[in-house]
Enzyme design. Structure first.
Site, mmCIF file in Angstrom:
data_model
loop_
_atom_site.group_PDB
_atom_site.id
_atom_site.type_symbol
_atom_site.label_atom_id
_atom_site.label_comp_id
_atom_site.label_asym_id
_atom_site.label_seq_id
_atom_site.Cartn_x
_atom_site.Cartn_y
_atom_site.Cartn_z
ATOM 1 N N LYS A 67 49.712 33.265 38.655
ATOM 2 C CA LYS A 67 51.146 33.350 38.371
ATOM 3 C C LYS A 67 51.347 33.688 36.912
ATOM 4 O O LYS A 67 50.648 33.153 36.044
ATOM 5 C CB LYS A 67 51.768 31.970 38.667
ATOM 6 C CG LYS A 67 53.253 31.900 38.526
ATOM 7 C CD LYS A 67 53.975 32.224 39.816
ATOM 8 C CE LYS A 67 55.459 32.451 39.620
ATOM 9 N NZ LYS A 67 55.778 33.791 39.058
ATOM 10 N N LYS A 91 48.916 26.374 31.444
ATOM 11 C CA LYS A 91 50.298 25.916 31.638
ATOM 12 C C LYS A 91 50.559 25.452 33.074
ATOM 13 O O LYS A 91 51.154 24.400 33.304
ATOM 14 C CB LYS A 91 51.247 27.075 31.292
ATOM 15 C CG LYS A 91 52.689 26.701 31.174
ATOM 16 C CD LYS A 91 53.580 27.931 31.039
ATOM 17 C CE LYS A 91 53.170 28.852 29.906
ATOM 18 N NZ LYS A 91 54.121 29.974 29.721
ATOM 19 N N LYS A 103 48.903 37.416 33.859
ATOM 20 C CA LYS A 103 49.948 38.038 33.039
ATOM 21 C C LYS A 103 49.831 39.534 33.180
ATOM 22 O O LYS A 103 48.759 40.055 33.487
ATOM 23 C CB LYS A 103 49.750 37.672 31.564
ATOM 24 C CG LYS A 103 51.014 37.768 30.753
ATOM 25 C CD LYS A 103 51.879 36.557 31.030
ATOM 26 C CE LYS A 103 53.036 36.406 30.097
ATOM 27 N NZ LYS A 103 53.498 35.014 30.090
ATOM 28 N N THR A 187 63.513 28.062 31.187
ATOM 29 C CA THR A 187 62.558 27.879 30.084
ATOM 30 C C THR A 187 63.208 27.068 28.968
ATOM 31 O O THR A 187 62.621 26.098 28.461
ATOM 32 C CB THR A 187 62.050 29.247 29.567
ATOM 33 O OG1 THR A 187 61.611 30.013 30.688
ATOM 34 C CG2 THR A 187 60.908 29.082 28.581
ATOM 35 N N ASN A 218 66.097 35.283 25.985
ATOM 36 C CA ASN A 218 66.512 34.399 27.077
ATOM 37 C C ASN A 218 66.166 32.937 26.789
ATOM 38 O O ASN A 218 67.024 32.057 26.870
ATOM 39 C CB ASN A 218 65.874 34.888 28.382
ATOM 40 C CG ASN A 218 66.237 33.985 29.545
ATOM 41 O OD1 ASN A 218 67.413 33.742 29.811
ATOM 42 N ND2 ASN A 218 65.238 33.444 30.212
ATOM 43 N N SER A 356 60.109 29.022 38.615
ATOM 44 C CA SER A 356 59.541 30.132 39.395
ATOM 45 C C SER A 356 58.853 29.586 40.641
ATOM 46 O O SER A 356 58.950 30.169 41.727
ATOM 47 C CB SER A 356 58.504 30.893 38.564
ATOM 48 O OG SER A 356 59.119 31.896 37.795
#
Ligand code: GLU
Length: 436
Positions: A67, A91, A103, A187, A218, A356
């Site tokens: 992810k 994470k 990523k 976030t 964001n 997510s």
């Protein structure tokens, strides 16, 4: 630091001293599982064909499908994407999500593209990586300079390739295209939950706490907005062009409104109806913002912002990392020696990937939650994991980052051990030796 990945990996060595892991685990976590480099051809509006360089790195999938976001930025490189995929692995484990880390990115300046060029680029990138992603394999999401609209195009392109609806292949989609309520602010919201837990422990009173925020994208924007609602005094904000500073406190919403309409940062005071006063503001450079004497310095821009070069000049009493990798390893030890706690990225910015995960769950179940439920579940996870890390750091007398890595490594190592063969062979050898 020329090689971000070497720097990122160097943290593991310190963690290995603090957690009992087998050689199998050490060796596995030093290398990405899959690193894909692709050409992304895009027909530009003037008829020319341009080929952009794209990447997708899946670092480790021991705990589940990989992810992680996709960034569109001129500085994207394989080294950077690999580091970011490594941090995603840590994470997801810190947050206890059933995911590994990945990523992706494209080396491009999206601000130079028209909207249609951006759409063609997003779709072409998905066509280039479609074979390695999927809801049970690798699930992209937004990152620097990508957003919900882009995720919507990407999810639709993937569905066209597969000739069926596959919303769970990508998260961070628009709410009307199977996205989750609460994902956009997640976030920033998660970072605030972590800061609040920390503030409680340190007996910080929000209304007496000054905050400087580097980065007004964001994550930085939503964090600043929610922190202000919670009573913190936001005294400085920066974007890629520069920073503004006002000791009176900056009205985050109005400042964002001004940025959207005028494309510049100007500190706005609290507004009365539609009349806004401009605050007494100093204009600073991004570097000067980092060195302000505030209670909390929030890093919500890019990696490598605090290095050995400027660590000695940081005057904040604590640092909250909302960007990925904003403090490099050398700076980390300098700050630690000076007693400046760093709330580390792998904990502080996990709110995005946590929601997510909720989006992926909702897509797979076909059942959508109220925003209050999303936020409450995010709060439960963020507070639980933050508390566990703060306690571990106290118990082992290590930095908050090392504690977070220990927590992650214990989970990843547990999974590798339980599916691994090393113990089987060791035990088998022992059994054989006993037979003879
Ligand atoms: N790009 C975000 C991060 O760095 C979110 C990743 C995700 O939601 O998968 O954590």
């Amino acid at each position: 630091m020329s090689n971000i990945f070497d720097d990122a990996r160097s943290r593991l060595h310190e963690v290995f001293e603090n957690v009992a892991v087998t050689d199998d685990v050490r060796e596995r976590l030093m290398h990405p599982k899959l690193a894909l480099a692709v050409s992304v051809p895009v027909r530009m509006d003037d008829g020319r064909l341009r080929v952009f360089q794209g990447y997708r790195v899946q670092y480790d999938d021991t705990r589940g499908p990989t992810k992680g976001g996709i960034r569109f930025h001129p500085d994207v490189s394989l080294d950077e994407v690999t580091s970011l995929s490594f941090w995603m692995t840590i994470k997801c484990a810190v947050a206890g999500l059933p995911y590994g880390g990945a990523k992706g990115g494209v080396a491009v300046n999206p601000k130079e593209l028209s909207r249609l060029e951006l759409e063609r680029l997003s779709r072409a990138y998905i066509r280039a990586i479609a074979d390695v992603i999927g809801p049970e394999r690798d699930i992209p999401a937004p990152d620097v300079y990508t957003n919900a609209t882009i995720m919507g195009w990407m999810a639709e392109e993937y569905s066209q390739i597969r000739r069926r609806q596959v919303p769970a292949v990508i998260t961070g989609k628009p709410v009307h295209l199977n996205g989750s309520l609460g994902r956009e602010a997640a976030t920033g919201r998660g970072a605030l939950f972590v800061l609040q837990q920390w503030a409680q422990r340190q007996e910080l009173v929000p209304t007496e706490t000054t905050v400087a925020v580097q980065g007004f994208g964001n994550a930085g924007y939503h964090f600043a907005r929610l922190a202000q609602e919670a009573g913190y005094r936001i005294v400085a904000i920066s974007d890629s062009k520069g920073a503004i500073h006002s000791e009176e406190g900056i009205d985050v919403e109005q400042t964002m409104h001004h940025k959207r309409t005028h494309r510049e940062l100007r500190a706005m005071l609290y507004c009365d109806a539609s009349v806004c006063d401009e605050a007494q503001q100093d204009t600073l450079s991004n570097n000067e913002l980092l060195e302000l004497p505030v209670d909390v310095l929030v890093l919500a821009a890019m990696e490598n912002q605090i290095t050995a070069e400027n660590a000695g000049r940081i005057r904040a009493t604590q640092i909250l990392e909302i960007a990925n990798g904003p403090t490099n390893a050398e700076a980390d030890s300098l700050l630690e020696n000076r007693g400046v706690p760093v709330l580390p990225d792998v904990l502080a910015n996990a709110g995005g990937v946590i929601v997510s995960y909720f989006e992926w769950v909702q897509n797979r179940a076909g059942f959508y939650w109220e925003e209050a439920e999303v936020n409450a579940r995010l709060q439960t996870i963020a507070e639980r994991e933050a508390k566990a890390i703060f306690e571990l750091a106290d118990e082992r007398q290590v930095s908050l980052r090392t504690a977070a890595y220990i927590q992650a490594l214990q989970r990843i190592a547990g999974a590798i051990r339980e599916r691994g063969t090393q113990e089987y062979f060791t035990e088998h050898d022992v059994a054989k030796a006993a037979d003879h």
